[in-house]
Design an enzyme around this catalytic site. Structure first.
Site, PDB file in Angstrom:
ATOM      1  N   ASP A  44      30.254  66.778  32.672  1.00 11.24           N
ATOM      2  CA  ASP A  44      29.871  68.020  31.903  1.00 11.24           C
ATOM      3  C   ASP A  44      29.346  68.995  32.555  1.00 11.24           C
ATOM      4  O   ASP A  44      28.637  68.916  33.759  1.00 11.24           O
ATOM      5  CB  ASP A  44      28.666  66.918  31.125  1.00 11.24           C
ATOM      6  CG  ASP A  44      28.172  67.677  30.094  1.00 11.24           C
ATOM      7  OD1 ASP A  44      28.365  69.064  29.818  1.00 11.24           O
ATOM      8  OD2 ASP A  44      27.816  67.075  28.939  1.00 11.24           O
ATOM      9  N   SER A  95      28.586  71.299  24.701  1.00  5.88           N
ATOM     10  CA  SER A  95      29.219  70.107  24.728  1.00  5.88           C
ATOM     11  C   SER A  95      29.396  69.502  23.403  1.00  5.88           C
ATOM     12  O   SER A  95      30.437  68.601  23.557  1.00  5.88           O
ATOM     13  CB  SER A  95      28.341  68.997  25.502  1.00  5.88           C
ATOM     14  OG  SER A  95      28.047  69.520  26.842  1.00  5.88           O
ATOM     15  N   ASP A 147      23.860  61.524  23.250  1.00  5.36           N
ATOM     16  CA  ASP A 147      24.152  62.973  23.579  1.00  5.36           C
ATOM     17  C   ASP A 147      25.563  63.415  23.037  1.00  5.36           C
ATOM     18  O   ASP A 147      26.208  62.565  22.740  1.00  5.36           O
ATOM     19  CB  ASP A 147      23.964  63.226  25.117  1.00  5.36           C
ATOM     20  CG  ASP A 147      23.541  64.507  25.484  1.00  5.36           C
ATOM     21  OD1 ASP A 147      23.458  65.405  24.614  1.00  5.36           O
ATOM     22  OD2 ASP A 147      23.406  64.795  26.717  1.00  5.36           O
ATOM     23  N   THR A 149      28.486  64.518  24.193  1.00  2.05           N
ATOM     24  CA  THR A 149      29.882  64.143  24.544  1.00  2.05           C
ATOM     25  C   THR A 149      29.842  62.710  24.294  1.00  2.05           C
ATOM     26  O   THR A 149      31.093  62.553  23.601  1.00  2.05           O
ATOM     27  CB  THR A 149      30.026  64.190  26.266  1.00  2.05           C
ATOM     28  OG1 THR A 149      29.690  65.362  26.558  1.00  2.05           O
ATOM     29  CG2 THR A 149      31.244  63.481  26.740  1.00  2.05           C
ATOM     30  N   ARG A 160      23.929  68.257  16.586  1.00  2.00           N
ATOM     31  CA  ARG A 160      23.809  67.406  17.830  1.00  2.00           C
ATOM     32  C   ARG A 160      22.416  66.706  17.845  1.00  2.00           C
ATOM     33  O   ARG A 160      22.242  65.925  18.581  1.00  2.00           O
ATOM     34  CB  ARG A 160      24.087  67.985  19.096  1.00  2.00           C
ATOM     35  CG  ARG A 160      23.559  69.226  19.328  1.00  2.00           C
ATOM     36  CD  ARG A 160      23.965  69.960  20.605  1.00  2.00           C
ATOM     37  NE  ARG A 160      23.785  69.078  21.853  1.00  2.00           N
ATOM     38  CZ  ARG A 160      24.173  69.390  23.051  1.00  2.00           C
ATOM     39  NH1 ARG A 160      24.975  70.513  23.076  1.00  2.00           N
ATOM     40  NH2 ARG A 160      24.013  68.688  24.181  1.00  2.00           N
ATOM     41  N   GLU A 311      31.402  59.660  31.053  1.00  2.00           N
ATOM     42  CA  GLU A 311      30.801  60.916  31.131  1.00  2.00           C
ATOM     43  C   GLU A 311      29.942  61.161  32.493  1.00  2.00           C
ATOM     44  O   GLU A 311      29.076  60.237  32.297  1.00  2.00           O
ATOM     45  CB  GLU A 311      30.159  61.215  29.768  1.00  2.00           C
ATOM     46  CG  GLU A 311      29.663  63.043  30.027  1.00  2.00           C
ATOM     47  CD  GLU A 311      28.299  63.229  29.171  1.00  2.00           C
ATOM     48  OE1 GLU A 311      27.890  62.428  28.738  1.00  2.00           O
ATOM     49  OE2 GLU A 311      28.193  64.395  29.051  1.00  2.00           O
ATOM     50  N   ASP A 316      25.747  69.047  34.457  1.00  2.00           N
ATOM     51  CA  ASP A 316      25.344  69.926  33.500  1.00  2.00           C
ATOM     52  C   ASP A 316      23.829  70.023  33.613  1.00  2.00           C
ATOM     53  O   ASP A 316      23.231  71.208  33.700  1.00  2.00           O
ATOM     54  CB  ASP A 316      25.832  69.729  32.095  1.00  2.00           C
ATOM     55  CG  ASP A 316      25.007  70.250  31.212  1.00  2.00           C
ATOM     56  OD1 ASP A 316      25.550  71.519  30.774  1.00  2.00           O
ATOM     57  OD2 ASP A 316      24.157  70.029  30.556  1.00  2.00           O
ATOM     58  N   LYS A 317      23.253  69.009  33.393  1.00  2.00           N
ATOM     59  CA  LYS A 317      21.646  69.047  33.451  1.00  2.00           C
ATOM     60  C   LYS A 317      21.011  69.583  34.396  1.00  2.00           C
ATOM     61  O   LYS A 317      20.053  70.283  34.339  1.00  2.00           O
ATOM     62  CB  LYS A 317      21.110  67.804  32.747  1.00  2.00           C
ATOM     63  CG  LYS A 317      21.545  67.189  31.398  1.00  2.00           C
ATOM     64  CD  LYS A 317      21.324  65.908  31.000  1.00  2.00           C
ATOM     65  CE  LYS A 317      22.032  65.422  29.810  1.00  2.00           C
ATOM     66  NZ  LYS A 317      22.415  66.171  28.830  1.00  2.00           N
ATOM     67  N   HIS A 320      21.434  73.259  34.775  1.00  2.38           N
ATOM     68  CA  HIS A 320      20.770  73.950  33.688  1.00  2.38           C
ATOM     69  C   HIS A 320      19.400  74.155  34.612  1.00  2.38           C
ATOM     70  O   HIS A 320      18.776  75.322  34.468  1.00  2.38           O
ATOM     71  CB  HIS A 320      20.361  72.815  32.529  1.00  2.38           C
ATOM     72  CG  HIS A 320      21.381  73.059  31.375  1.00  2.38           C
ATOM     73  ND1 HIS A 320      21.490  74.574  30.782  1.00  2.38           N
ATOM     74  CD2 HIS A 320      22.119  72.297  30.864  1.00  2.38           C
ATOM     75  CE1 HIS A 320      22.707  74.536  29.828  1.00  2.38           C
ATOM     76  NE2 HIS A 320      22.833  72.844  29.804  1.00  2.38           N
ATOM     77  N   ASP A 358      33.957  69.581  30.148  1.00  2.00           N
ATOM     78  CA  ASP A 358      33.779  70.199  28.794  1.00  2.00           C
ATOM     79  C   ASP A 358      33.706  71.819  28.777  1.00  2.00           C
ATOM     80  O   ASP A 358      34.212  72.470  27.770  1.00  2.00           O
ATOM     81  CB  ASP A 358      32.911  69.342  27.791  1.00  2.00           C
ATOM     82  CG  ASP A 358      31.629  69.462  28.692  1.00  2.00           C
ATOM     83  OD1 ASP A 358      31.364  70.116  29.744  1.00  2.00           O
ATOM     84  OD2 ASP A 358      30.615  68.980  28.080  1.00  2.00           O
ATOM     85  N   HIS A 359      32.697  72.151  29.660  1.00  2.16           N
ATOM     86  CA  HIS A 359      32.705  73.682  29.742  1.00  2.16           C
ATOM     87  C   HIS A 359      32.269  74.095  31.027  1.00  2.16           C
ATOM     88  O   HIS A 359      31.777  73.261  31.860  1.00  2.16           O
ATOM     89  CB  HIS A 359      31.599  74.229  28.632  1.00  2.16           C
ATOM     90  CG  HIS A 359      30.213  73.329  28.688  1.00  2.16           C
ATOM     91  ND1 HIS A 359      29.449  73.711  29.897  1.00  2.16           N
ATOM     92  CD2 HIS A 359      29.859  72.124  28.052  1.00  2.16           C
ATOM     93  CE1 HIS A 359      28.224  72.835  29.911  1.00  2.16           C
ATOM     94  NE2 HIS A 359      28.542  72.045  28.710  1.00  2.16           N
ATOM     95  N   HIS A 405      25.444  77.718  30.204  1.00  2.00           N
ATOM     96  CA  HIS A 405      26.808  77.542  30.501  1.00  2.00           C
ATOM     97  C   HIS A 405      27.512  78.884  30.698  1.00  2.00           C
ATOM     98  O   HIS A 405      27.139  79.809  30.183  1.00  2.00           O
ATOM     99  CB  HIS A 405      27.255  76.877  28.969  1.00  2.00           C
ATOM    100  CG  HIS A 405      26.781  75.290  28.722  1.00  2.00           C
ATOM    101  ND1 HIS A 405      26.930  75.033  27.489  1.00  2.00           N
ATOM    102  CD2 HIS A 405      25.773  74.703  29.237  1.00  2.00           C
ATOM    103  CE1 HIS A 405      26.213  73.933  27.286  1.00  2.00           C
ATOM    104  NE2 HIS A 405      25.615  73.650  28.626  1.00  2.00           N
TER     105      HIS A 405
HETATM  106 ZN   LIG Z   1      24.504  72.052  29.000  1.00  2.00          ZN
END
Ligand SMILES: [Zn+2]
Length: 448
Positions: A44, A95, A147, A149, A160, A311, A316-317, A320, A358-359, A405
């Site tokens: 992610d 995501s 979550d 994904t 989501r 995953e 990702d987290k 962030h 995913d991104h 993102h």
């Molecule tokens: Zn994110």
């Protein structure tokens, strides 16, 4: 600012990776055909910058990750679409929309879980199709199981955020009280996925407002073996569905360190990450992957095998959070899980293994900051495996705000049947089509 590292700046060229001759791996992938097993790894937020940062820090610039060894590599675009007009692109996806793209082959708007933009139709997922064709299925993550994904494979909701029965405000039409399928947690259990592991026990313990039931109660009634810690993995046996919930929310990150901050704070000395943050009661992603494969594999059978999604969620987290150590630790943990998958796929050549993301995300490797020249965003200095300082910058939002993102294309790499189709520049929806081709009715004689 002067840093005392010039004397050790020479990179050890003897350590440079040798990729060797990949002709045979490429040739067998080009043969195409169907796969008995599919192993899909989603990092992610794992863009090229995140991969490179982890490699530079943990292995050195000339090192190679397990994922770097895959014989075939391409790129794919990840844009989502606008809810009000699905003919318009949204260049920065989330995501939920990107997961819907690879899981169903359809673009949707940010926030949606395997439902169509505008008219809110349920979109069939690759996991559902695999189940219909007799494959065992698994879905594991380091985030909450509900979550985006993991959710896109085994749930269909408008938003989501509708993760547990008490979280349904944004999904009025999905409520059980109006005849809907319920929250993500309830739908994942109702989907009879053979192996579900991750965090998010609090969602599964929420009581359904109408009936007073929880998703864990549904799981037990539905025949699941439910565990809450790493020790429980040893007790899980093939032939019984497994629900592993190892943390109330997201699972704990493997590494910790200082967050990035605006220049000139945080640049006096490059930091070294602390690598022992995960509690013993929580399994690593590699342990979960190994156990999932053991539970899903059907040794000796010549029919359909399994589909498993793994995953690495907190790349990702931590991106962030502008926390480079957290981010790198999660990327390395994800890479160890991939190594477990590659070892299985190497011994079972009828396995399609795909590694992608995913991104894209925020982190960038930038030059050494000086008083005159430095990024306007947040920075952190890290001491890499090369014993050289590296500067990482986060500049997609202001200080103390969640870094955003980004919209760049991503790496997709693979081995096994259909892997040759990752070459070139694809769109994320093509990954669904590629996996669908790999799931075509299985040939009856399979070499093992
Ligand atoms: Zn994110």
């Amino acid at each position: 600012m002067l840093l005392p590292f010039a004397s050790v700046a020479a990179i050890v060229l003897a350590g440079m990776a040798d990729v060797g001759d990949r002709t045979e791996a490429v040739r067998s992938a080009i043969a195409g055909g169907t796969a008995r097993n599919i192993l899909l790894f989603i990092g992610d937020g794992m863009g090229d910058a995140e991969i490179t940062l982890a490699r530079d820090y943990a292995l050195g610039a000339a090192g190679r990750l397990a994922m770097d060894a895959l014989p075939l590599t391409g790129a794919y675009t990840t844009y989502s679409v606008e809810e009000r007009d699905p003919s318009l692109p949204n260049y920065v996806p989330d995501s939920a929309a990107t997961g819907t793209a690879w899981a169903t082959g359809h673009k949707t708007s940010n926030g949606r879980i395997s439902t169509s933009p505008g008219d809110d139709r349920d979109l069939p997922t690759i996991l559902e199709i695999a189940q219909q064709r007799g494959y065992r299925t698994g879905d594991i993550t380091t985030a909450e199981l509900t979550d985006a994904t993991p959710a896109v494979l085994a749930a269909h909701v408008t938003n989501r955020s509708c993760q547990g029965p008490a979280d349904m405000a944004a999904c009025p039409g999905d409520r059980k009280s109006v005849g809907g399928p319920g929250s993500i947690a309830e739908q994942m259990i109702a989907h009879n996925v053979d192996v579900l592991m991750g965090g998010g026990s609090a969602r599964f313990d929420q009581q359904a407002t109408e009936e007073g039931r929880t998703a864990v109660m549904d799981a037990l009634k539905n025949g699941y073996f439910v565990i809450g810690g790493a020790a429980g993995l040893d007790l899980a046996q093939p032939g019984r569905k497994l629900l592993g919930l190892f943390a109330p929310g997201n699972m704990t990150t493997e590494w910790t360190g200082l967050e990035a901050r605006p220049y000139p704070s945080n640049v006096e000395a490059p930091q070294v990450c602390k690598e022992d943050n995960r509690p013993a009661g929580e399994p690593s992603l590699a342990q979960m992957t190994a156990k999932a494969i053991t539970l899903l594999d059907r040794p000796g059978s010549t029919g359909p095998g399994f589909f498993l999604q793994v995953e690495g969620a907190s790349i990702d987290k931590q991106d962030h959070a502008a926390n480079p150590c957290g981010q790198i630790g999660e990327t390395m943990a994800f890479d160890r899980a991939i190594k477990t998958g590659i070892d299985f796929a190497a011994a079972h050549p009828d396995t399609l293994l795909v590694v992608t993301a995913d991104h894209a995300h925020s982190s960038q490797i930038v030059g050494m900051p000086t008083d005159a020249d430095h990024p306007s965003g947040l920075i952190s200095l890290l001491l890499t495996a090369d014993k050289v300082p590296l500067t990482v910058s986060y500049g997609t939002n202001s200080y103390h705000r969640s870094q955003d993102h980004t919209g760049s294309q991503l790496r997709i790499a693979a081995m096994g049947p259909q892997a040759a189709n990752v070459v070139g520049v694809l769109d994320q929806t093509d990954l669904f089509q590629l996996m669908l081709r790999a799931l075509e009715p299985i040939r009856q004689t399979v070499a093992r």
